[in-house]
Motif scaffolding. Structure first.
Motif, PDB file in Angstrom:
ATOM      1  N   VAL A 113       0.824  -1.206   0.000  1.00 29.28           N
ATOM      2  CA  VAL A 113       0.000   0.000   0.000  1.00 29.28           C
ATOM      3  C   VAL A 113       0.861   1.260   0.000  1.00 29.28           C
ATOM      4  O   VAL A 113       0.544   2.237  -0.689  1.00 29.28           O
ATOM      5  N   ILE A 114       1.962   1.253   0.731  1.00 27.78           N
ATOM      6  CA  ILE A 114       2.806   2.450   0.811  1.00 27.78           C
ATOM      7  C   ILE A 114       3.351   2.829  -0.564  1.00 27.78           C
ATOM      8  O   ILE A 114       3.541   4.014  -0.863  1.00 27.78           O
ATOM      9  N   ASP A 115       3.593   1.819  -1.424  1.00 22.91           N
ATOM     10  CA  ASP A 115       4.066   2.116  -2.777  1.00 22.91           C
ATOM     11  C   ASP A 115       2.969   2.833  -3.578  1.00 22.91           C
ATOM     12  O   ASP A 115       3.264   3.749  -4.362  1.00 22.91           O
ATOM     13  N   GLY A 145      -0.491   1.363  10.311  1.00 25.00           N
ATOM     14  CA  GLY A 145       0.670   0.631  10.800  1.00 25.00           C
ATOM     15  C   GLY A 145       1.261  -0.328   9.788  1.00 25.00           C
ATOM     16  O   GLY A 145       1.652   0.047   8.675  1.00 25.00           O
ATOM     17  N   GLU A 146       1.325  -1.618  10.154  1.00 23.14           N
ATOM     18  CA  GLU A 146       1.933  -2.650   9.320  1.00 23.14           C
ATOM     19  C   GLU A 146       1.147  -2.897   8.032  1.00 23.14           C
ATOM     20  O   GLU A 146       1.673  -3.498   7.093  1.00 23.14           O
ATOM     21  N   ILE A 147      -0.114  -2.439   7.999  1.00 27.19           N
ATOM     22  CA  ILE A 147      -0.932  -2.637   6.802  1.00 27.19           C
ATOM     23  C   ILE A 147      -0.256  -2.021   5.578  1.00 27.19           C
ATOM     24  O   ILE A 147      -0.373  -2.522   4.465  1.00 27.19           O
ATOM     25  N   LEU A 148       0.449  -0.914   5.783  1.00 25.84           N
ATOM     26  CA  LEU A 148       1.075  -0.199   4.669  1.00 25.84           C
ATOM     27  C   LEU A 148       2.114  -1.051   3.935  1.00 25.84           C
ATOM     28  O   LEU A 148       2.400  -0.799   2.765  1.00 25.84           O
ATOM     29  N   LYS A 149       2.634  -2.060   4.609  1.00 26.09           N
ATOM     30  CA  LYS A 149       3.661  -2.900   3.988  1.00 26.09           C
ATOM     31  C   LYS A 149       3.060  -4.099   3.257  1.00 26.09           C
ATOM     32  O   LYS A 149       3.790  -4.901   2.672  1.00 26.09           O
ATOM     33  N   THR A 150       1.734  -4.218   3.286  1.00 25.74           N
ATOM     34  CA  THR A 150       1.050  -5.372   2.715  1.00 25.74           C
ATOM     35  C   THR A 150       0.466  -5.034   1.352  1.00 25.74           C
ATOM     36  O   THR A 150      -0.115  -3.951   1.178  1.00 25.74           O
ATOM     37  N   PRO A 151       0.577  -5.918   0.347  1.00 25.82           N
ATOM     38  CA  PRO A 151      -0.081  -5.674  -0.949  1.00 25.82           C
ATOM     39  C   PRO A 151      -1.595  -5.548  -0.770  1.00 25.82           C
ATOM     40  O   PRO A 151      -2.195  -6.249   0.057  1.00 25.82           O
ATOM     41  N   LEU A 155      -5.281  -7.600   1.698  1.00 26.97           N
ATOM     42  CA  LEU A 155      -5.950  -6.925   2.808  1.00 26.97           C
ATOM     43  C   LEU A 155      -7.393  -7.390   2.930  1.00 26.97           C
ATOM     44  O   LEU A 155      -8.034  -7.759   1.940  1.00 26.97           O
ATOM     45  N   SER A 156      -7.916  -7.333   4.150  1.00 26.64           N
ATOM     46  CA  SER A 156      -9.347  -7.545   4.341  1.00 26.64           C
ATOM     47  C   SER A 156     -10.079  -6.322   3.808  1.00 26.64           C
ATOM     48  O   SER A 156      -9.470  -5.261   3.563  1.00 26.64           O
TER      49      SER A 156
END
Length: 266
Positions: A113-115, A145-151, A155-156
Motif C-alpha cells: 500500500v505504501i508504494d 501501521g503494518e498494513i502499509l507494507k502489505t499488498p 488486505l481484508s
C-alpha cells in the motif's frame, strides 16, 4: 462551495431477450432503452458541510458523484465546485477533491500500500515534507501501521477501505466524495471510519458528501440529508425534517426512508 443547477444525464442501454435466438436477432436489430439517471437535479452545498446523499439503487447517487468529480459530462445543466466546472477543468479540479468508491479501488493490487501512496504523491505532485506529515497523521488516525507494507490484494475489506480513505486524502483535498465507504465493513471498522470522517470534518472543515444505504452512517455523520429517487431531488433538509414527513416520527431511519420511498412511488 458546490453549486448544481438542472443537471440531466441520460444513458442509452441495449436490451434483448434471453437465449441464442434473441442474441442472433440483436446483431441486426438492436433495441435500446433510454434511462434518465439524473433528471433536473439542483442543490447547493456550502464549505464545511457534511451531507448525506441517499436514495434507492438506481436513484442517481453515483452518477451525481461522477459528474461532480469530473468523470461524467452531463447532457444538460451546470455545476461548479469552488468555481470550477469539473469536466472542463478536470486536471485542476482533481487537485482539490478526494473520491472514495466503495466498490472500486485506487490502490495497485500487487504492490504494498505504501508504494501506491508514493505513486499518488507523484501523480498529485505533493511536496515531500507535506506527504510525510500527512501520511504519518493518516497512519495514526486510521490505525494503518503494518498494513502499509502489505499488498492491497491481501488486505481484508475493512483494512482496504481504511487505506482507500487515506489514499484519497494524501493531497489534502478540500472536498471529499464518499460513495458507499462502509459497504461490507464489520461493526468495528465502521465505527473507526465514521469517527475519522467526523474528526476530519470538524478539525479541517473538509466538505463531505456521503452516499450510503447504511442509515446508521447518516445518523452518525450527516447534518443535512438530500433524498433522491428516479434522478430527482425529493427532499432536502435535516433528519428532523424527514421525521416530520411521516406518520410515525419515532420509527427507525430505515423505516422513515422506506416510507418516503413509498410516498413518492419509487
Amino acid at each position: 462551495m458546490i453549486e448544481v443547477e438542472h443537471l440531466t444525464k441520460t444513458f442509452r442501454v441495449a436490451k434483448r431477450g434471453a437465449g441464442f435466438k434473441s442474441a442472433f436477432k440483436a446483431l441486426w436489430n438492436k433495441q435500446y432503452e433510454e434511462i434518465k439517471a439524473l433528471n433536473d437535479i439542483t442543490f447547493t452545498i456550502g464549505d464545511g458541510e457534511m451531507v448525506g446523499y441517499i436514495g434507492p439503487n438506481g436513484a442517481g447517487k453515483s452518477s451525481t458523484i461522477k459528474v461532480l468529480s469530473g468523470i461524467l459530462t452531463p447532457d444538460q445543466g451546470m455545476c461548479r465546485v469552488n468555481g470550477r466546472i469539473p469536466w472542463k477543468e478536470r486536471k485542476e479540479h482533481v487537485r482539490h477533491i478526494g473520491v472514495v468508491f466503495g466498490q472500486r479501488s485506487q490502490l495497485w493490487w500487487d504492490v504494498p500500500v505504501i508504494d501506491s501512496f508514493y505513486l499518488l504523491k507523484d501523480i498529485y505532485d505533493v511536496p515531500k515534507e507535506q506527504f510525510q506529515r500527512t501520511c504519518e497523521e493518516l497512519t495514526e488516525l486510521l490505525s494503518l501501521g503494518e498494513i502499509l507494507k502489505t499488498p492491497a490484494r491481501q488486505l481484508s475489506l475493512g483494512q482496504r477501505m481504511r487505506c482507500e480513505i487515506a489514499a484519497s486524502l494524501l493531497h489534502q483535498p478540500e472536498i471529499l466524495f464518499l460513495d458507499e465507504p462502509t459497504i461490507g465493513l464489520d461493526a468495528v471498522s465502521k465505527l473507526a471510519v465514521r469517527g475519522f470522517i467526523r474528526k476530519l470534518n470538524e478539525e479541517h472543515q473538509t466538505t463531505v458528501i456521503l452516499t450510503t444505504h447504511d442509515m446508521q452512517d447518516i445518523e452518525a455523520l450527516a447534518s443535512r440529508i438530500i433524498l433522491i429517487g428516479k434522478g430527482r431531488v425529493l427532499m432536502d433538509g435535516t433528519l428532523s425534517d424527514m421525521r416530520g414527513c411521516v406518520e410515525n416520527p419515532e420509527a427507525s431511519l430505515d423505516e422513515i426512508v422506506a416510507s418516503l420511498y413509498r410516498s413518492y412511488e419509487i
